[in-house]
Design an enzyme around this catalytic site. Structure first.
Site, PDB file in Angstrom:
ATOM      1  N   PHE A   1       3.139  -0.571 -22.963  1.00 26.28           N
ATOM      2  CA  PHE A   1       3.409   0.769 -23.451  1.00 26.28           C
ATOM      3  C   PHE A   1       2.572   1.710 -22.561  1.00 26.28           C
ATOM      4  CE2 PHE A   1       5.776  -1.578 -26.283  1.00 26.28           C
ATOM      5  CZ  PHE A   1       6.559  -0.750 -27.068  1.00 26.28           C
TER       6      PHE A   1
ATOM      7  N   LEU B   1       0.809  -1.231   0.000  1.00 25.78           N
ATOM      8  CA  LEU B   1       0.000   0.000   0.000  1.00 25.78           C
ATOM      9  C   LEU B   1       0.839   1.277   0.000  1.00 25.78           C
ATOM     10  CD1 LEU B   1      -2.945  -0.985   2.404  1.00 25.78           C
ATOM     11  CD2 LEU B   1      -2.773  -1.260  -0.074  1.00 25.78           C
TER      12      LEU B   1
ATOM     13  N   TYR C   1      14.713   3.202 -13.839  1.00 23.41           N
ATOM     14  CA  TYR C   1      13.502   2.372 -13.767  1.00 23.41           C
ATOM     15  C   TYR C   1      13.507   1.337 -14.881  1.00 23.41           C
ATOM     16  CZ  TYR C   1       8.693   1.113 -14.948  1.00 23.41           C
ATOM     17  OH  TYR C   1       7.568   0.419 -15.312  1.00 23.41           O
TER      18      TYR C   1
ATOM     19  N   ILE D   1       7.053  -7.423  -0.279  1.00 24.47           N
ATOM     20  CA  ILE D   1       7.598  -8.650  -0.867  1.00 24.47           C
ATOM     21  C   ILE D   1       8.980  -8.965  -0.318  1.00 24.47           C
ATOM     22  CG2 ILE D   1       8.252  -9.804  -3.032  1.00 24.47           C
ATOM     23  CD1 ILE D   1       6.259  -8.003  -4.450  1.00 24.47           C
TER      24      ILE D   1
ATOM     25  N   LYS E   1      13.685  -2.954 -14.758  1.00 23.02           N
ATOM     26  CA  LYS E   1      12.760  -3.873 -15.436  1.00 23.02           C
ATOM     27  C   LYS E   1      13.530  -4.872 -16.311  1.00 23.02           C
ATOM     28  CE  LYS E   1       8.607  -2.694 -14.082  1.00 23.02           C
ATOM     29  NZ  LYS E   1       7.750  -3.665 -13.368  1.00 23.02           N
TER      30      LYS E   1
END
Length: 331
Positions: A169, A34, A141, A52, A145
């Site tokens: 996208f 959150l 960022y 996580i 990924k």
């Protein structure tokens, strides 16, 4: 009943995916810390407020449920922030993915669908961009990924884990009927920023030093409703295919510049003139991001169906709702 886990299931895309899968008969378990998502967007069967990176608690959830698949959508995603907060992005994007993949394999989960990004491509000269294009992310960022994709790929095999990395996208839209939509406060994406500022009679910032025809950034916009269907199709495909790892673009072939988007919003809101403040592009922003979705079409048998007019209509309704119900959305 098949059980799936969605990380980041109280966020924009995660909440839509949760609802979509639940309607298709899945028991959906959601994990979200959150930090970005909001509990009011939860639409699953069971919610755990959890980071996580807490491996011990996360493993206890894996041991409790027999997950058929994991949809990993959690993570940080602001381009400019990623340059300033590299340690945070490394922890929340890379380290968390390593932990998750380790537990996925330890608990014999067969299928993994990863939320990746077109930002892994960086600056490109040839459009539309295909999956085999050279990856050269501009932002940190985007780098996180790409690193995550490689982590997942290395852990896949025919006999254990199969995975698909979906490179989004520009995701837009909302499910206004079910009160789901973008919840960043303040908004961080172009269209929510435009809509909110216009509705509040504030000037709109338009960035105009892109190497494009009208000097504003050109993007491939795709509705969140189409995005979640691609996740579902990905899971079904993984059950039938032999190859353990795939990378697939998700775009719409509807290319609009920021100027064109602003004009469409102006017409929808029936406003004569929008007040504009001109600026330059943010660090890490490519001039164009246009997807080739040929692989998604041929391999997943998926095609986007929601037109940008419908996406904008729902986004405007959603922003109006958020302004009206500001106590729910603004901390």
């Amino acid at each position: 009943m098949k059980t799936v886990l969605i990380t980041g299931g109280c966020g924009f895309i995660g909440s839509h995916l949760t609802l979509y899968l639940k309607k298709r008969g899945y028991r959906v378990i959601v994990i979200d810390n959150l930090s970005i998502g909001r509990k009011l967007l939860f639409r699953g069967n069971k919610f755990y407020k959890l980071d996580i990176n807490n491996k011990k608690k996360l493993n206890s959830i894996f041991e409790k449920y027999n997950f058929e698949a994991v949809f990993h959508l959690a993570g940080l995603s602001k381009l400019t922030d990623s340059f300033k907060k590299k340690n945070s992005y490394k922890k929340n994007n890379i380290t968390s993915t390593k932990i998750l993949i380790d537990l996925v394999k330890r608990n014999n989960v067969k299928y993994f669908i990863f939320s990746s990004s077109a930002s892994v491509y960086g600056k490109q000269k040839k459009f539309p961009i295909k999956e085999n294009a050279k990856t050269s992310p501009i932002s940190y960022y985007g780098k996180t990924k790409l690193i995550c994709e490689n982590i997942i790929k290395k852990n896949c095999s025919n006999n254990s884990l199969k995975a698909i990395s979906l490179r989004y996208f520009n995701v837009i839209g909302s499910n206004f009927k079910n009160k789901l939509g973008e919840i960043h406060n303040p908004p961080i994406h172009l269209i929510p920023i435009f809509v909110k500022n216009i509705l509040k009679d504030k000037p709109v910032k338009l960035r105009l030093n892109f190497n494009t025809k009208d000097k504003s950034g050109v993007r491939d916009y795709i509705d969140v409703g189409d995005i979640v269907k691609a996740h579902y199709f990905s899971l079904q495909k993984l059950k039938k295919t032999k190859k353990p790892f795939y990378i697939i673009n998700l775009g719409s072939k509807t290319f609009y510049s920021a100027k064109q988007i602003l004009e469409l919003i102006r017409k929808f809101l029936e406003i004569k003139k929008v007040r504009i403040v001109y600026s330059v592009k943010k660090k890490g922003e490519p001039d164009k991001l246009l997807a080739s979705s040929q692989l998604a079409s041929s391999f997943l048998k998926w095609k986007p169906k929601i037109k940008i007019s419908e996406s904008l209509k729902n986004m405007i309704l959603w922003e109006k709702y958020k302004i009206k119900q500001k106590k729910l959305f603004y901390k």
